[in-house]
Design a protein around this motif. Structure first.
Motif, PDB file in Angstrom:
ATOM      1  N   ARG A  88      -6.539  11.625  20.633  1.00 20.87           N
ATOM      2  CA  ARG A  88      -6.697  12.645  21.661  1.00 20.87           C
ATOM      3  C   ARG A  88      -6.534  14.053  21.087  1.00 20.87           C
ATOM      4  O   ARG A  88      -7.327  14.944  21.344  1.00 20.87           O
ATOM      5  CB  ARG A  88      -5.680  12.415  22.787  1.00 20.87           C
ATOM      6  CG  ARG A  88      -5.953  13.335  23.982  1.00 20.87           C
ATOM      7  CD  ARG A  88      -4.830  13.345  25.022  1.00 20.87           C
ATOM      8  NE  ARG A  88      -4.293  12.022  25.313  1.00 20.87           N
ATOM      9  CZ  ARG A  88      -3.123  11.809  25.902  1.00 20.87           C
ATOM     10  NH1 ARG A  88      -2.376  12.841  26.295  1.00 20.87           N
ATOM     11  NH2 ARG A  88      -2.678  10.594  26.136  1.00 20.87           N
ATOM     12  N   PHE A  89      -5.478  14.264  20.280  1.00 18.83           N
ATOM     13  CA  PHE A  89      -5.168  15.637  19.857  1.00 18.83           C
ATOM     14  C   PHE A  89      -5.862  16.032  18.546  1.00 18.83           C
ATOM     15  O   PHE A  89      -6.180  17.200  18.343  1.00 18.83           O
ATOM     16  CB  PHE A  89      -3.651  15.814  19.701  1.00 18.83           C
ATOM     17  CG  PHE A  89      -2.904  15.736  21.001  1.00 18.83           C
ATOM     18  CD1 PHE A  89      -3.168  16.642  22.030  1.00 18.83           C
ATOM     19  CD2 PHE A  89      -1.937  14.757  21.206  1.00 18.83           C
ATOM     20  CE1 PHE A  89      -2.476  16.566  23.242  1.00 18.83           C
ATOM     21  CE2 PHE A  89      -1.241  14.679  22.414  1.00 18.83           C
ATOM     22  CZ  PHE A  89      -1.516  15.585  23.428  1.00 18.83           C
ATOM     23  N   ASP A  90      -6.058  15.064  17.655  1.00 14.13           N
ATOM     24  CA  ASP A  90      -6.629  15.416  16.342  1.00 14.13           C
ATOM     25  C   ASP A  90      -8.047  14.874  16.166  1.00 14.13           C
ATOM     26  O   ASP A  90      -8.635  15.045  15.093  1.00 14.13           O
ATOM     27  CB  ASP A  90      -5.740  14.868  15.211  1.00 14.13           C
ATOM     28  CG  ASP A  90      -4.369  15.528  15.183  1.00 14.13           C
ATOM     29  OD1 ASP A  90      -4.255  16.645  15.714  1.00 14.13           O
ATOM     30  OD2 ASP A  90      -3.434  14.918  14.628  1.00 14.13           O
ATOM     31  N   ARG A  91      -8.563  14.194  17.196  1.00 16.58           N
ATOM     32  CA  ARG A  91      -9.911  13.630  17.125  1.00 16.58           C
ATOM     33  C   ARG A  91     -10.084  12.786  15.868  1.00 16.58           C
ATOM     34  O   ARG A  91     -11.042  12.932  15.123  1.00 16.58           O
ATOM     35  CB  ARG A  91     -10.968  14.752  17.173  1.00 16.58           C
ATOM     36  CG  ARG A  91     -10.900  15.617  18.455  1.00 16.58           C
ATOM     37  CD  ARG A  91     -11.499  16.973  18.280  1.00 16.58           C
ATOM     38  NE  ARG A  91     -10.899  17.715  17.190  1.00 16.58           N
ATOM     39  CZ  ARG A  91      -9.715  18.351  17.293  1.00 16.58           C
ATOM     40  NH1 ARG A  91      -9.054  18.351  18.422  1.00 16.58           N
ATOM     41  NH2 ARG A  91      -9.205  18.984  16.244  1.00 16.58           N
ATOM     42  N   LEU A  92      -9.099  11.930  15.662  1.00 18.32           N
ATOM     43  CA  LEU A  92      -9.099  11.128  14.440  1.00 18.32           C
ATOM     44  C   LEU A  92      -8.772   9.690  14.823  1.00 18.32           C
ATOM     45  O   LEU A  92      -7.799   9.435  15.529  1.00 18.32           O
ATOM     46  CB  LEU A  92      -8.037  11.669  13.478  1.00 18.32           C
ATOM     47  CG  LEU A  92      -7.977  11.028  12.095  1.00 18.32           C
ATOM     48  CD1 LEU A  92      -9.214  11.401  11.280  1.00 18.32           C
ATOM     49  CD2 LEU A  92      -6.715  11.488  11.368  1.00 18.32           C
ATOM     50  N   GLU A  93      -9.620   8.742  14.346  1.00 19.96           N
ATOM     51  CA  GLU A  93      -9.400   7.320  14.623  1.00 19.96           C
ATOM     52  C   GLU A  93      -8.554   6.715  13.515  1.00 19.96           C
ATOM     53  O   GLU A  93      -8.962   6.662  12.361  1.00 19.96           O
ATOM     54  CB  GLU A  93     -10.749   6.563  14.646  1.00 19.96           C
ATOM     55  CG  GLU A  93     -11.716   7.022  15.711  1.00 19.96           C
ATOM     56  CD  GLU A  93     -11.306   6.546  17.106  1.00 19.96           C
ATOM     57  OE1 GLU A  93     -10.432   5.654  17.206  1.00 19.96           O
ATOM     58  OE2 GLU A  93     -11.841   7.092  18.090  1.00 19.96           O
TER      59      GLU A  93
END
Lengths: 436, 436
Positions: free
Chosen positions: A55-60
């Motif tokens: 959500r916050f870092d757009r990282l999976e």
């Protein structure tokens, strides 16, 4: 333009008071959000950390990719050019040499009553260092947090550093490697603090969390304080330069800008005993601002929170400095040691015109994590002691107990703590029975 | 009866884990109330303090009567019987002697590059000590908080001690006098913490607040942290006794009860390598509980949170102790120093059967303000250092700047902090110009 104050002006006290109490930072009230994030990480562990990072870092992330692998760190370190690598190594060596001198001594002695007393120091078992992402992702901060921990003898050292959209600063990873960090997690925000404080399946709980961060990180550190140890809650950076007229105005100007460029909320102050010199510095600042890369930030900070204060003499400068209790204090005067001796409250003092504050940020040796917002009145920069704790020791001989026990019994009884008194009395009775 | 655990039982790990994580204290969520109280004191100062004292302590104050007068303190001190006075004086002397050894050294050295580095310590200007009212109003706590501050060289030392319905403990006032306290205010709760942190017309703001307190005081300290320094947030008391079979079960029993009697949430643990000895201690506890004045409190603590743990050997005891990280650790074994060397996390260690923990509460010399709730993993008991702060110092010679400046410039540039780099570059350029 910054404010120009003069201690001989009748309005000085009011203006100086306003300067001291100016609220430079809007601290958004993120406490409720942070409380939810911490509860979520405590309840769902890795799953919460992964969702919040998405959500916050757009990282999976997956549990397997939360930490950088050794190969990823190797590859990032290999990208660092030689000059940066050598500079970082020199900085690490100098910071380590300085901090090694901070290692405290154990003590033990036997006093006249026959009591053997003392204390001993030990390192915390595990520490977690928060390293901000984005603009404020500074490899120097990794060194300044990790090396004191390493020197203290911390057993396990981890870093949490968010990588928004996957962006990684290779120098941060190299700094972590140079300073003995075991694992670097690519997570940030309150979720990183919660994970380090409470642990998840993937991230082991630590005992102490240090490092700067945004409002979410600060609120999370405040909340987990007690469950783990934390360092200070850092505010925007500050510098106070005290300079006499025998200085290059341009040197002082760039020194002031070196804090102003950090943050629009940073504060750069000049105290001088010569009003014309103060004007010359202000002019030099304006000239430097014309071309400075971060002129928007530095200009806003200087305009909104900067000040040039003219004093009657350097004694007055020292007195004002103590009211400011600056994070960084630069003394560009003929006898900086003499002036330093008149100052009580400051995070770090830079002595003489050949010691720009930036030396302290990187390579001088002392720590650059320093008390802000007037907290140098009661707190210190980060040190080896922040990663250690002291255990006191006491051993009474029968004779010592005979000498001091009755007083303990009296005091325990006066506090209505009978078992305390009995624990002493039981032993005194045995002593009074004499040898069997 | 307390829990009986044995490390050889298959269910041990589960039971021990539950013991470690048992929530012993109901912390009512008073944070919202405390936030209101702090805001009220900040807004209305003395008027708010007076109103809140009327509401919570049923005491009518004016700005003039907020502090005890010298005459009131004289009169109270005169009431203290000789035995208590002598005991308090002996305690003060011994605590002072111990803490004087904690005074840290300043350092300064010049390194190979020509940089003169170091640090120096100074005391905080003003400290405020919170002393609880009612049952937990302990003169020993006044000594333990005030003497380290006095030894540190704190300029101004104040005490806030609530006097519900006007009840005053003369020993508290005598302890304050013996330990150099300047002023004692008869106010308490979050309002006292707020007044000390922010100041009112009558109460000057301090820089550091220490001392135990109830949930309101704890929440207020947490909230003002940053504006002022605070000590730890104390939880209920704990003791771990490690005893071999060559001990009097009754001595160990009263030692366990000396923590249990503090609070129903206190925790007293025994680890022994002999199950029969553990049973004998438990029986001795029951016997002592029959007549102990505070048997209701001590009995509840022992029943709900006490435990007797049988281990295979003392190495196992040391390992369990580190997982507990006890506030107080008593080592009643043949070679307590050898066992202590195997322990890392403890607030205070009491060596040998002649050193009941109660000695440390009153008269041993070490501080009795110690980390609770497993925080000995990362924090220390109160000390002189808690009332001091360290200022780092650095002075570069031109040669030192030439040696290390380029590396600082490289790192500043890599962090996109141009003004930092320029502040070094401007000086390096001058050096490269050579003598004019």
């Amino acid at each position: 333009m910054p404010q120009f104050l003069d201690t001989t002006d009748p309005g000085f006290e009011t203006a100086f008071g306003a300067l001291l109490s100016a609220k430079r930072e809007d601290s958004p009230d993120v406490d409720a959000t942070v409380a939810e994030i911490i509860a979520d990480v405590r309840a769902r562990g890795d799953a919460a950390v992964i969702e919040l990072t998405q959500r916050f870092d757009r990282l999976e992330l997956t549990p397997e990719t939360m930490a950088f692998s050794a190969e990823e760190i190797d590859a990032a370190c290999a990208e660092v050019p030689h000059a940066e690598r050598a500079a970082l190594q020199m900085a690490a060596d100098r910071i380590r040499a300085y901090h090694e001198r901070q290692l405290p001594q154990d003590q033990s002695w036997t006093d006249a009553a026959g009591a053997t007393l003392g204390w001993r120091w030990s390192a915390v078992s595990a520490a977690g260092l928060y390293v901000p992402g984005g603009l404020a992702s500074y490899p120097s901060s990794v060194l300044m947090n990790a090396i004191p921990a390493q020197v203290a003898g911390v057993g396990k050292l981890v870093v949490c550093a968010p990588t928004p959209d996957g962006a990684v600063n290779p120098l941060v990873l190299l700094a972590a490697r140079l300073s003995g960090v075991d694992t670097v997690y690519r997570i940030g925000g309150a979720q990183a603090v919660a994970a380090m404080a409470y642990g998840t399946d993937t991230i082991a709980a630590v005992d102490k969390i240090t490092g700067p961060g945004n409002a979410f990180v600060a609120a999370a550190k405040r909340r987990v304080f007690g469950k783990v140890g934390i360092d200070m809650i850092a505010g925007p950076s500050e510098i106070l330069v005290i300079a006499d007229t025998d200085n290059d105005p341009d040197w002082v100007a760039v020194d002031l800008l070196s804090q102003a460029e950090h943050d629009e909320s940073a504060q750069s102050l000049l105290i001088t005993d010569d009003a014309a010199f103060g004007q010359a510095v202000a002019a030099a600042v304006e000239k430097r601002l014309e071309t400075l890369e971060r002129r928007a930030i530095a200009g806003a900070s200087w305009r909104d929170f900067g000040a040039v204060i003219t004093v009657r003499d350097l004694d007055e400068a020292a007195a004002l400095s103590d009211r400011i209790a600056p994070e960084h204090l630069e003394l560009c005067v003929a006898d900086p040691e003499a002036l330093a001796a008149k100052v009580t409250h400051a995070g770090a003092i830079f002595l003489g015109a050949w010691t720009p504050e930036a030396i302290g940020d990187y390579i001088g040796g002392p720590n650059h994590v320093l008390p802000t917002a007037r907290s140098a009145r009661f707190s210190s920069g980060l040190s080896v002691l922040d990663f250690m704790k002291r255990t006191t020791t006491a051993r009474m001989s029968p004779g010592a107990l005979k000498a001091v026990g009755p007083a303990a019994e009296t005091l325990a009884t006066s506090e209505s703590l009978e078992a305390h008194a009995l624990s002493v009395r039981a032993r005194l009775d045995r002593l009074n029975e004499g040898p069997k």
